[in-house]
Enzyme design. Structure first.
Site, PDB file in Angstrom:
ATOM      1  N   ARG A  40      31.868  40.463  80.796  1.00 23.03           N
ATOM      2  CA  ARG A  40      32.434  39.849  79.585  1.00 23.03           C
ATOM      3  C   ARG A  40      32.000  38.392  79.428  1.00 23.03           C
ATOM      4  O   ARG A  40      31.846  37.914  78.302  1.00 23.03           O
ATOM      5  CB  ARG A  40      33.954  39.948  79.611  1.00 23.03           C
ATOM      6  CG  ARG A  40      34.396  41.375  79.357  1.00 23.03           C
ATOM      7  CD  ARG A  40      35.882  41.511  79.326  1.00 23.03           C
ATOM      8  NE  ARG A  40      36.221  42.831  78.805  1.00 23.03           N
ATOM      9  CZ  ARG A  40      37.403  43.395  78.938  1.00 23.03           C
ATOM     10  NH1 ARG A  40      38.378  42.757  79.562  1.00 23.03           N
ATOM     11  NH2 ARG A  40      37.637  44.583  78.426  1.00 23.03           N
ATOM     12  N   LYS A 201      45.835  62.726  74.236  1.00 21.30           N
ATOM     13  CA  LYS A 201      46.896  63.093  73.291  1.00 21.30           C
ATOM     14  C   LYS A 201      46.480  63.116  71.834  1.00 21.30           C
ATOM     15  O   LYS A 201      45.765  62.228  71.372  1.00 21.30           O
ATOM     16  CB  LYS A 201      48.007  62.055  73.408  1.00 21.30           C
ATOM     17  CG  LYS A 201      48.813  62.147  74.678  1.00 21.30           C
ATOM     18  CD  LYS A 201      49.859  61.100  74.554  1.00 21.30           C
ATOM     19  CE  LYS A 201      50.860  61.073  75.656  1.00 21.30           C
ATOM     20  NZ  LYS A 201      51.664  59.846  75.501  1.00 21.30           N
ATOM     21  N   GLY A 353      37.145  51.633  76.100  1.00 22.67           N
ATOM     22  CA  GLY A 353      38.074  52.348  76.972  1.00 22.67           C
ATOM     23  C   GLY A 353      37.404  53.447  77.756  1.00 22.67           C
ATOM     24  O   GLY A 353      36.293  53.282  78.267  1.00 22.67           O
ATOM     25  N   GLY A 376      41.337  49.409  72.255  1.00 24.25           N
ATOM     26  CA  GLY A 376      42.360  49.459  71.209  1.00 24.25           C
ATOM     27  C   GLY A 376      41.820  49.026  69.864  1.00 24.25           C
ATOM     28  O   GLY A 376      42.097  49.646  68.832  1.00 24.25           O
TER      29      GLY A 376
HETATM   30  P1  AMP Z   1      42.626  58.643  76.055  1.00 21.04           P
HETATM   31  O1  AMP Z   1      43.134  57.400  76.745  1.00 21.04           O
HETATM   32  O2  AMP Z   1      43.537  59.190  75.049  1.00 21.04           O
HETATM   33  O3  AMP Z   1      41.198  58.472  75.563  1.00 21.04           O
HETATM   34  O4  AMP Z   1      42.590  59.742  77.171  1.00 21.04           O
HETATM   35  C1  AMP Z   1      41.802  59.648  78.313  1.00 21.04           C
HETATM   36  C2  AMP Z   1      42.393  60.488  79.368  1.00 21.04           C
HETATM   37  O5  AMP Z   1      42.517  61.824  78.920  1.00 21.04           O
HETATM   38  C3  AMP Z   1      41.574  60.516  80.621  1.00 21.04           C
HETATM   39  O6  AMP Z   1      42.282  59.897  81.657  1.00 21.04           O
HETATM   40  C4  AMP Z   1      41.377  62.014  80.887  1.00 21.04           C
HETATM   41  O7  AMP Z   1      41.560  62.371  82.224  1.00 21.04           O
HETATM   42  C5  AMP Z   1      42.468  62.643  80.044  1.00 21.04           C
HETATM   43  N1  AMP Z   1      42.140  64.030  79.715  1.00 21.04           N
HETATM   44  C6  AMP Z   1      41.037  64.486  79.132  1.00 21.04           C
HETATM   45  N2  AMP Z   1      41.058  65.827  79.064  1.00 21.04           N
HETATM   46  C7  AMP Z   1      42.208  66.235  79.640  1.00 21.04           C
HETATM   47  C8  AMP Z   1      42.783  67.504  79.894  1.00 21.04           C
HETATM   48  N3  AMP Z   1      42.167  68.626  79.540  1.00 21.04           N
HETATM   49  N4  AMP Z   1      43.973  67.534  80.502  1.00 21.04           N
HETATM   50  C9  AMP Z   1      44.589  66.394  80.879  1.00 21.04           C
HETATM   51  N5  AMP Z   1      44.105  65.179  80.675  1.00 21.04           N
HETATM   52  C10 AMP Z   1      42.911  65.085  80.045  1.00 21.04           C
END
Ligand code: AMP
Length: 396
Positions: A40, A201, A353, A376
């Site tokens: 950074r 999610k 991220g 974010g």
């Molecule tokens: P996000 O922060 O919403 O981009 O989510 C990232 C996280 O989603 C990572 O830590 C992944 O391990 C998790 N992830 C991705 N696919 C799955 C899955 N099939 N089941 C559980 N966690 C997941």
């Protein structure tokens, strides 16, 4: 939202005091305080060098960690000042406070071509609360504000937005790059425009999906969020991640995509596991997922379909991994997508991220057009939200 903002090239900075908001939120060794990655700081150098070479007196500022208004010695920016000074090959004057006597005296004495760094902005609670008196005191030390910390432009803090009430505000080179590449992708993308969305999610990505349904030609869904969509379509998903309160939303989105003629792709096969563990055996499943299993990654047929869908795209935006990529066995889908993006020939943009970390970890970073520096912030950008740290900059 207007992304076409004035930059440091649009103002004469010679002899001017410039308040420069940087992102020096570097990772540190918890015990020794040693900076473990200076990425950074290095990324901020082009803007800093341009300002110094053009005769500006640079008052740099940043946050580090989450001191939440408390003076935490461990989170001092002093090591950053030292490292920045080594990288620049010139002294970086370090202020012992933020808007106090030391900072004010050093700012007043600062000459064109010199640079100083204020102490950690978040040692003062008014930074995150966007306190008007704090913002004004920061602004009073300078004549021009330059925003170059993309990772915080979605926050209305004193140093990211508040100061612009008192100073003419311009974008630095980092923020300008983010705005021009991502802004173009959203406003005037080279088509077909494909969005690849993954991560844990659905609820985190609702606004992104809503916004992209208006803009994209194809939306590809992977990761934990795909199981809520599959369940909404009547599939069995076993023990996979499910947001039961989002099932109606998931059905609506699928319908909306149909009505708009947007291709909406969901996984057709999976790599499953009996438990959420790096050691779990990877079991292939097509269509439904067995009751005692959870979906951990997209399967080979899905990889083939998704890779084909990004081939020939004009623009691809990717946010969120296709599976639990932290476990090697279940990083196959994420790796394949990173490869497919790298080989697509399209303008490729990866949100910050986890997806940025995945692309870097898997070694495809140099084949991607743009990897956003803000997790974010890039997500809120894709949501089409007004970003306070961008809205406050002067329009071109
Ligand atoms: P996000 O922060 O919403 O981009 O989510 C990232 C996280 O989603 C990572 O830590 C992944 O391990 C998790 N992830 C991705 N696919 C799955 C899955 N099939 N089941 C559980 N966690 C997941």
């Amino acid at each position: 939202m207007n992304y076409n903002k004035k930059t440091i090239y649009d103002v004469d900075v010679k002899g001017k005091k410039v308040l420069l908001r940087c992102d020096f939120n570097v990772p540190q060794n918890k015990e020794t305080g040693e900076i473990t990655s200076d990425k950074r700081i290095v990324a901020a150098l082009p803007t800093i060098k341009y300002l110094l070479d053009n005769g500006a007196a640079v008052i740099a500022c940043s946050h580090l960690g989450k001191p939440k208004g408390e003076w935490k010695t461990k989170l001092t920016l002093a090591p950053v000042a030292k490292h920045l000074s080594e990288l620049l090959g010139q002294e970086v004057i370090f202020a012992k406070d933020i808007i106090g006597e030391d900072a004010q005296a050093k700012a007043a004495a600062l000459q064109g071509g010199q640079i100083m760094l204020l102490e950690n902005l978040r040692f003062d609670i008014r930074e995150e609360k966007n306190g008007a008196d704090f913002a004004k005191a920061l602004a009073d030390m300078a004549e021009i504000f330059v925003s170059d910390a993309f990772g915080t432009v979605h926050r209305a803090h004193a140093s990211t937005a508040g100061v612009a009430a008192y100073l003419p505000a311009y974008s630095g080179l980092l923020v300008n790059k983010e705005l021009s590449i991502m802004g173009k992708a959203l406003d005037d993308p080279k088509r077909p425009f494909v969005a690849v969305l993954g991560g844990a999610k659905v609820s985190d990505k609702i606004n992104v999906i809503n916004n992209l349904l208006e803009k994209a030609d194809t939306i590809i869904i992977g990761g934990g969020m795909s199981y809520t969509f599959l369940k909404a379509q009547g599939h069995e998903i076993g023990k996979s991640l499910l947001e039961a309160d989002r099932l109606d939303y998931a059905s609506e989105m699928i319908e909306k995509a149909k009505a708009k003629g947007v291709k909406f792709l969901l996984p057709v096969d999976h790599l499953c596991a009996a438990e959420f563990s790096a050691e779990a055996e990877a079991v292939a499943a097509e269509g439904d997922i067995p009751a005692d299993m959870m979906g951990m990654d997209i399967g080979p047929k899905t990889i083939e379909a998704y890779s084909a869908a990004v081939k020939g795209a004009g623009t691809i935006v990717w946010n969120g991994p296709m599976g639990v990529f932290e476990f090697d066995k279940f990083a196959v889908g994420t790796k394949a997508m990173a490869k497919a993006l790298a080989e697509s020939g399209a303008v490729t943009i990866v949100g910050g991220g986890d997806s940025a970390a995945a692309v870097e970890k898997l070694g495809f970073a140099d084949k991607i057009t743009h990897i956003s520096t803000g997790g974010g912030a890039s997500l809120e950008f894709l949501e089409g939200k007004e970003l306070p740290g961008v809205a406050c900059l002067l329009d071109k």
